[in-house]
Design a protein around this motif. Structure first.
Motif: not given
Length: 352
Positions: A44, A46, A48-49, A52, A62, A64
């Motif tokens: 996880s 902040h 997200t790219d 992933t 990936a 939350d």
């Protein structure tokens, strides 16, 4: 938490996750994915790219934070220090064991509250002082109990990793050696002096432990990467290279003048021992130790209290450096609770 084995080691894989997959966190994800009987069940971040990309690289997902904690038995928290307290507390409240990168927290009080919560919930809270797991350091740790130590000297030097990035070498780099010296001497310093530059890129500290003196230097302005520790004892002189994972022990050193074809020549000889070291990646040793503590219900090798003691010392050093009037004077060791909201977590893998 008990230091005795109180339960059978589980045969099912330990489910691991990583919160924060910058340079350091990504390496945690890599090692978890390689460990036997460990499943990397998610990461996880902040960004997200980035999460992933790292998840794809190491065969996981990936997700939350809430979902990650639902999946995990253990997590690494590798995020900026100013959010350690909130994130670690959240993990512990969800009954997830935590390895939090150094320093343990932004303030000593936060560290103590984290330690109390882990103890209340019978969870492992380990602090990521990775150099404890450097094979060369472990070798010296086994030797030092039999030595009459006079002094220790540590150098942790290198060029800037990012000229625009904020940071403070006392918290980012020197904290490693503060922890190593404290663990080797099994003590906290009685007093210290310190000096450094205003930009936080160079600092030196002298720490007094009864009849032992430790001198630590940290730098991000030195155009060579150096990670060394030396131990002066009455019996020998020990040199440790963290990067090479090597140890040299100098004994029976003596100077003499010899006759060489009618010329007096000075020479200095000593016996040099090179102990055998089982080299390996410190991060792998660290995570193996963390997972083993969780599986067996034993105290971690680097406890929350260890992390708090290191934080107390570096806060005091930083306080001295920040106060121009104290640069040339010693100061009794005391916690410095100055707010360090601007501090960023060091993203360098120190033992590589």
């Amino acid at each position: 938490m008990s230091t005795e084995h109180t339960e059978t080691v589980p045969t099912t894989p330990t489910r691991a996750g990583v919160i924060g997959v910058g340079a350091m966190g990504e390496n945690h994800a890599r090692v978890y994915s390689e460990l036997p009987n460990v499943d990397l069940v998610g990461v996880s971040d902040h960004d997200t790219d980035v999460a992933t990309e790292v998840a794809d690289e190491y065969g996981t997902e990936a997700v939350d934070l809430e979902e990650l904690l639902d999946r995990c038995d253990v997590v690494t928290v590798a995020v900026p220090t100013h959010v350690h307290y909130d994130l670690v507390t959240t993990c512990l409240e969800e009954d997830v064991h935590v390895l939090v990168e150094k320093p343990i927290a932004e303030t000593v009080e936060q560290g103590r509250r984290m330690a109390e919560l882990a103890d209340e919930r019978d969870l492992v809270l380990q602090v990521g002082h990775i150099e404890r797991f450097n094979p060369a350091v472990r070798t010296v740790g086994e030797l030092i109990d039999d030595l009459d130590v006079i002094s220790l000297e540590a150098e942790r030097l290198g060029p800037p990793i990012d000229r625009d990035a904020p940071g403070n070498v006392i918290f980012d780099l020197m904290v490693h050696d503060v922890d190593i010296v404290g663990s080797m001497l099994e003590d906290t310093p009685d007093a210290l002096t310190a000096m450094g530059t205003e930009d936080g890129r160079y600092a030196t500290a002298t720490m007094e432990y009864d009849d032992v003196v430790a001198t630590l230097t940290a730098s991000r302005v030195t155009q060579k990467k150096v990670r060394k520790l030396s131990v002066t004892a009455r019996e020998c002189f020990v040199e440790v290279d963290y990067l090479e994972q090597s140890v040299l022990i100098h004994r029976d050193s003596y100077p003499e003048y010899v006759n060489d074809e009618g010329q007096k020549r000075y020479r200095h000889e000593s016996v040099v021992e090179r102990p055998r070291i089982d080299n390996g990646e410190p991060l792998r040793h660290e995570l193996e130790s963390f997972v083993e503590s969780v599986r067996t219900g034993t105290e971690p090798e680097v406890t929350a209290e260890d992390g708090i003691e290191a934080l107390e010392a570096v806060q005091t050093i930083d306080g001295i450096v920040a106060d121009d009037e104290q640069h040339a004077h010693g100061q009794e060791l005391r916690p410095n609770e100055r707010d360090r909201g601007e501090q960023e977590h060091d993203q360098e893998v120190e033992a590589e």
